[in-house]
Every structure is written in structure tokens, then in C-alpha cells.
Write a protein that holds these residues in place. Structure first.
Motif, PDB file in Angstrom:
ATOM      1  N   SER A  75       0.857  -1.186   0.000  1.00  0.00           N
ATOM      2  CA  SER A  75       0.000   0.000   0.000  1.00  0.00           C
ATOM      3  C   SER A  75       0.892   1.234   0.000  1.00  0.00           C
ATOM      4  O   SER A  75       2.102   1.143   0.245  1.00  0.00           O
ATOM      5  N   ALA A  76       0.293   2.382  -0.239  1.00  0.00           N
ATOM      6  CA  ALA A  76       1.050   3.634  -0.192  1.00  0.00           C
ATOM      7  C   ALA A  76       1.599   3.868   1.217  1.00  0.00           C
ATOM      8  O   ALA A  76       2.712   4.380   1.373  1.00  0.00           O
ATOM      9  N   GLU A  78       2.549   1.514   3.405  1.00  0.00           N
ATOM     10  CA  GLU A  78       3.718   0.644   3.551  1.00  0.00           C
ATOM     11  C   GLU A  78       4.916   1.228   2.802  1.00  0.00           C
ATOM     12  O   GLU A  78       6.046   1.204   3.310  1.00  0.00           O
ATOM     13  N   ASP A 114      -3.594  -0.819 -11.399  1.00  0.00           N
ATOM     14  CA  ASP A 114      -4.606  -0.581 -10.375  1.00  0.00           C
ATOM     15  C   ASP A 114      -4.176   0.618  -9.525  1.00  0.00           C
ATOM     16  O   ASP A 114      -3.023   1.050  -9.561  1.00  0.00           O
ATOM     17  N   GLN A 115      -5.109   1.167  -8.768  1.00  0.00           N
ATOM     18  CA  GLN A 115      -4.849   2.391  -8.015  1.00  0.00           C
ATOM     19  C   GLN A 115      -3.729   2.203  -6.996  1.00  0.00           C
ATOM     20  O   GLN A 115      -2.881   3.078  -6.813  1.00  0.00           O
ATOM     21  N   ASN A 116      -3.691   1.057  -6.326  1.00  0.00           N
ATOM     22  CA  ASN A 116      -2.640   0.801  -5.342  1.00  0.00           C
ATOM     23  C   ASN A 116      -1.252   0.847  -5.980  1.00  0.00           C
ATOM     24  O   ASN A 116      -0.322   1.429  -5.423  1.00  0.00           O
ATOM     25  N   THR A 117      -1.116   0.233  -7.151  1.00  0.00           N
ATOM     26  CA  THR A 117       0.177   0.233  -7.842  1.00  0.00           C
ATOM     27  C   THR A 117       0.600   1.660  -8.179  1.00  0.00           C
ATOM     28  O   THR A 117       1.763   2.032  -7.990  1.00  0.00           O
ATOM     29  N   ASP A 119      -0.362   4.407  -6.628  1.00  0.00           N
ATOM     30  CA  ASP A 119      -0.066   5.104  -5.373  1.00  0.00           C
ATOM     31  C   ASP A 119       1.332   4.760  -4.871  1.00  0.00           C
ATOM     32  O   ASP A 119       2.096   5.630  -4.442  1.00  0.00           O
ATOM     33  N   VAL A 120       1.688   3.467  -4.926  1.00  0.00           N
ATOM     34  CA  VAL A 120       3.010   3.026  -4.473  1.00  0.00           C
ATOM     35  C   VAL A 120       4.097   3.576  -5.400  1.00  0.00           C
ATOM     36  O   VAL A 120       5.130   4.073  -4.935  1.00  0.00           O
TER      37      VAL A 120
END
Length: 181
Positions: A75-76, A78, A114-117, A119-120
């Protein structure tokens, strides 16, 4: 986070992996002259709260090895914790011109982040840390069946991620990674 959920002990017994196994895998990777990075999560520490496992992995890599390792990408938050810890260890100014962490990110083929990717990727790029952008293309399923068509798609997916990283932080390092079958 990835990593083996089960390990086999010296007696051949299959069991859930633990924090001690995580530490031992990091130590083994550190001692091996053939392994040049300790990765991130060689196994899941099933005896640790799921939301805190990445912190134990970061600690194990920092304490038990001096080889490069990957930062957390679950996650962002992490990713931000990984960067913040690296700033404490190496100094914030050092991170501006040196890459000390690597984010291993996967494109959701075909042609989707995806949005998580994203964000990270934004967290690592904004801190000038390297990101490996890997397509997860499966020939005939998530990309064209032909090798040429698959190469065009995975290259387009990488370029999209690389451009995003450059918009966030010009000059941010990216690595072309491919996983296809």
C-alpha cells in the motif's frame, strides 16, 4: 505481500512460516555469494499480525544484511514507511541522489495499473527510489498470442508506468521488468 506461506524444516515437515524463518532466509541470502539482493518477503511471518509483517521484513533486512533489498509495496502507507525508515538510516539528503530501495510493481495486463500500484509508484518516484515495472502478460489470455504482439503490449505497459514516474519526479529510476508465460 508475496512470500511463501509454508516452509519445510530440516526434518522435511511442512509448516507455516514464521518470523524466525523470515529472519533465517534473510541471513542465508546475506551469506550467499550468489545472491546479490535479499528481496523483501521470502516468506510470510504467520506468527505476526498481517498488518505489521512488512515492518518485520524491513527490520530483518536492515538488521541482518547489508545487501540491497526491496521496499514494501502492499500500500502507499507501507511504501511511505519504507521510505521514512530509509531516510532515518541513510539520511534524507542521501536518498535524493542515491537509490537504496527498490519497488517491485506489477501491471495488471492487459494495459491496466490498479490504483494501489499507482499510489506506491508515486511514493517511490517522489523519493527518487527505483521501481521495477513488470507486466504480468499471459500469451493468448491477457496479451496477444504472438511473441511480437506480446512484446509490443508489455513495452507499452512499461512505458506507461515509466512516464507516470517521470511526471511525478523527472529522472526517477525505473527498470523494465517482464513476467510473461
Amino acid at each position: 505481500p508475496s512470500g511463501a506461506h509454508f516452509v519445510r524444516d530440516l526434518y522435511g515437515e511442512r509448516r507455516q512460516s514464521t518470523k524466525d524463518d523470515l529472519i533465517n532466509f534473510v541471513k542465508l541470502a546475506h551469506l550467499s555469494p550468489s545472491i546479490h539482493t535479499t528481496g523483501f518477503m521470502p516468506c510470510q511471518a504467520s506468527d505476526v499480525n498481517r498488518n505489521e509483517r512488512y515492518l518485520d521484513a524491513l527490520y530483518a533486512h536492515i538488521k541482518f544484511s547489508d545487501k540491497p533489498f526491496n521496499g514494501a509495496v502492499g500500500s502507499a502507507l507501507e511504501a511511505t514507511h519504507s521510505i521514512d525508515i530509509a531516510k532515518i538510516i541513510f539520511g534524507g539528503d542521501f536518498l535524493t541522489d542515491h537509490q537504496v530501495l527498490l519497488a517491485d510493481l506489477n501491471v495488471r495486463s492487459p494495459l491496466k495499473f490498479d490504483q494501489n500500484t499507482l499510489d506506491v509508484l508515486q511514493v517511490y518516484a517522489s523519493s527518487n527510489q527505483a521501481s521495477v515495472i513488470s507486466s504480468m502478460a499471459l500469451l493468448g489470455i491477457t496479451c496477444p498470442m504472438s511473441i511480437f504482439g506480446a512484446l509490443v503490449q508489455v513495452t507499452a505497459e512499461f512505458i506507461a508506468g515509466a512516464v507516470f514516474a517521470q511526471i511525478i519526479q523527472p529522472g526517477s529510476p525505473v527498470v523494465f521488468g517482464v513476467f510473461s508465460a
